[in-house]
Design a protein around this motif. Structure first.
Motif, mmCIF file in Angstrom:
data_model
loop_
_atom_site.group_PDB
_atom_site.id
_atom_site.type_symbol
_atom_site.label_atom_id
_atom_site.label_comp_id
_atom_site.label_asym_id
_atom_site.label_seq_id
_atom_site.Cartn_x
_atom_site.Cartn_y
_atom_site.Cartn_z
ATOM 1 N N GLN A 34 11.104 1.331 -9.534
ATOM 2 C CA GLN A 34 11.117 -0.109 -9.786
ATOM 3 C C GLN A 34 10.628 -0.888 -8.572
ATOM 4 O OE1 GLN A 34 15.270 -0.311 -10.715
ATOM 5 N NE2 GLN A 34 14.952 -0.245 -12.926
ATOM 6 N N ARG A 47 18.022 -11.523 -13.684
ATOM 7 C CA ARG A 47 16.855 -11.305 -14.558
ATOM 8 C C ARG A 47 15.592 -11.760 -13.826
ATOM 9 N NH1 ARG A 47 17.460 -13.105 -20.622
ATOM 10 N NH2 ARG A 47 18.567 -11.087 -20.569
ATOM 11 N N ASP A 96 7.985 0.109 -19.991
ATOM 12 C CA ASP A 96 9.446 0.217 -19.946
ATOM 13 C C ASP A 96 10.098 -1.132 -20.236
ATOM 14 O OD1 ASP A 96 9.269 2.886 -19.316
ATOM 15 O OD2 ASP A 96 9.352 2.554 -17.160
ATOM 16 N N LEU A 97 9.418 -2.214 -19.858
ATOM 17 C CA LEU A 97 9.969 -3.545 -20.070
ATOM 18 C C LEU A 97 9.601 -4.048 -21.457
ATOM 19 C CD1 LEU A 97 9.078 -5.152 -16.633
ATOM 20 C CD2 LEU A 97 11.113 -3.882 -17.264
ATOM 21 N N SER A 128 8.415 -11.164 -15.443
ATOM 22 C CA SER A 128 7.111 -10.597 -15.086
ATOM 23 C C SER A 128 6.112 -11.008 -16.166
ATOM 24 C CB SER A 128 7.204 -9.068 -14.991
ATOM 25 O OG SER A 128 5.944 -8.509 -14.683
ATOM 26 N N ASN A 185 11.152 -9.442 -19.098
ATOM 27 C CA ASN A 185 12.358 -9.669 -18.300
ATOM 28 C C ASN A 185 13.012 -8.351 -17.928
ATOM 29 O OD1 ASN A 185 12.289 -12.544 -18.368
ATOM 30 N ND2 ASN A 185 13.067 -12.498 -20.458
ATOM 31 N N SER A 186 13.304 -8.206 -16.645
ATOM 32 C CA SER A 186 14.021 -7.036 -16.147
ATOM 33 C C SER A 186 15.395 -7.484 -15.671
ATOM 34 C CB SER A 186 13.263 -6.382 -14.986
ATOM 35 O OG SER A 186 11.936 -6.097 -15.364
ATOM 36 N N ASP A 187 16.448 -6.854 -16.188
ATOM 37 C CA ASP A 187 17.810 -7.200 -15.816
ATOM 38 C C ASP A 187 18.394 -6.144 -14.891
ATOM 39 O OD1 ASP A 187 17.496 -9.351 -17.435
ATOM 40 O OD2 ASP A 187 18.912 -8.725 -18.983
ATOM 41 N N TYR A 188 19.061 -6.613 -13.827
ATOM 42 C CA TYR A 188 19.658 -5.704 -12.852
ATOM 43 C C TYR A 188 21.108 -6.132 -12.606
ATOM 44 C CZ TYR A 188 14.725 -4.767 -11.990
ATOM 45 O OH TYR A 188 13.401 -4.453 -12.148
ATOM 46 N N LEU A 199 17.152 -1.987 -6.691
ATOM 47 C CA LEU A 199 16.039 -1.423 -7.454
ATOM 48 C C LEU A 199 15.810 0.005 -6.968
ATOM 49 C CD1 LEU A 199 15.519 -4.487 -8.057
ATOM 50 C CD2 LEU A 199 13.082 -3.953 -8.015
#
Length: 392
Positions: free
Chosen positions: A225, A300, A343-344, A303, A56-59, A221
């Motif tokens: 990213q 979120r 990184d994730l 991926s 999970n990527s949070d922005y 992003l």
């Protein structure tokens, strides 16, 4: 001679006794320092097993309603009455404000009077035409008189049309004194109260109506990213990639998860040269109006990883910006191994890209107090216990 021999013999015996005592003392001291060998310390150890997970990527994102419409007066006047309150839910066409502007009612009255006058002029001109026409046919008066009467009638009709247009304009202006909502939505702040003088040139609007049936989440992003996103999501065109992007989740400011899933719908075609990032927009349904314009949240993006090498974060330790784990060999000796991670993260798990393989035995609690070549007593852990909580 005998007197001299006896002391010499005694001296020799005394020296031998001293040597014997010294030897016994050393043996006792050596015996006192020695003891049974210490057993190796016990450590929990697990076997690396490939696992599937979702990263999970949070922005950070800013929320805006589908429509944010500023309500401004089109005529000058005083706020006569306010029919709504801040935060009210309104429907399209609902009355919001009334503006006191007597001049527009007076303009309407004057326009109505002008229409009546113009209609009378048209009737008089028509009467003149009707009177002149038979006289011309009998050659009593010249044809010029008829043409003149017809021109006058045409001018009077034109004046009547102008009067009606002026009346319609006055009616529209008077209608502007009652301000209605152009959409369904929620009322924002109301800076002007009853009695305030307002006009179309005011800096602040009367209020803002936000249509929040759908809410847009705007986030960004950076270039790195964005490249990773483009390579991960399938599709040869931008539209295909957007269609293949999995549904996204909204994490609210209290860290709770918004129940409705959203979709990434647009990606900016340009990278902002000042921030080095590209803008994204995700859309979320808002059936109960929980989301409001101006709120902040995190988008979120999931991926998926299939059959990846995952380890608990507690199993690794960091040294000079690098990550290490302790691997156990067949002789139960440990050795530090450098690993590279993504990184994730998948919750409390690292995704290892190099340095470990399936089947490796790793110390569960990667303490930097361990030393290379140290022998331990491994306590095997169940795989389910190691990966408990993965993707929760």
């Amino acid at each position: 001679m005998k007197k001299q021999t006896v002391p010499a013999v005694l001296s020799g015996i005394f020296i031998l006794m001293l040597a014997s005592c010294g030897s016994n003392s050393k043996e006792q001291a050596a015996g006192a320092g020695a003891g049974p060998a210490q057993p190796p310390a016990s450590y929990q150890v697990f076997t690396v097993t490939p696992k599937s997970a979702t990263l999970n990527s949070d922005y950070p994102a800013t929320l805006q309603g589908e429509q944010n419409i500023e309500i401004r007066p089109k005529v000058d006047g005083f706020v006569d009455k306010i029919y709504i309150d801040e935060g009210s839910v309104v429907k399209k066409g609902q009355l919001l404000f009334s503006i006191s502007a007597p001049q527009y009612q007076q303009d309407l009255n004057n326009s109505a009077a002008a229409i009546s006058s113009a209609q009378a002029d048209v009737s008089a001109a028509q009467l003149a035409v009707n009177k002149t026409k038979p006289l011309v046919e009998k050659d009593i008066i010249s044809h010029y008189e008829l043409e003149s009467a017809e021109y006058t009638l045409a001018a009077r009709k034109a004046a009547l049309k102008q009067a009606k247009a002026t009346y319609n304009t006055a009616k529209v202006n008077l209608g502007y004194t009652n301000i209605v909502s152009p959409v369904n939505g929620v009322v924002g702040t109301i800076p002007y109260r009853t009695g305030s003088l307002v006009s179309s040139t005011n800096a602040n609007p009367l209020t803002t109506i936000s249509n929040i049936s759908k809410v847009y989440a705007f986030f960004s992003l950076n270039e790195k990213q964005l490249l990773a996103f483009s390579r991960t999501v399938k599709g040869s065109t931008l539209n295909e990639k957007l269609k293949n992007t999995p549904p996204v989740t909204l994490i609210l400011s209290d860290d709770s998860t918004y129940p409705e899933k959203g979709r990434v719908e647009t990606i900016s075609g340009l990278i902002n040269t000042e921030t080095g990032s590209a803008s994204f927009r995700a859309t979320f349904p808002n059936p109960v109006g929980l989301l409001r314009s101006g709120s902040s949240a995190n988008v979120r993006i999931p991926s998926p990883v299939k059959e990846g090498i995952l380890i608990p974060q507690r199993s690794a330790y960091e040294l000079q910006g690098k990550h290490f784990v302790y691997v156990v060999d067949d002789k139960n000796a440990v050795k530090s191994a450098e690993i590279e991670i993504m990184d994730l993260t998948a919750g409390q798990f690292y995704v290892v890209t190099s340095g470990l393989k399936a089947g490796d035995k790793v110390v569960y609690d990667g303490s930097s107090a361990l030393k290379d070549a140290a022998v331990i007593k491994p306590e095997p852990m169940a795989t389910d216990k190691v990966y408990e909580g993965l993707n929760k």
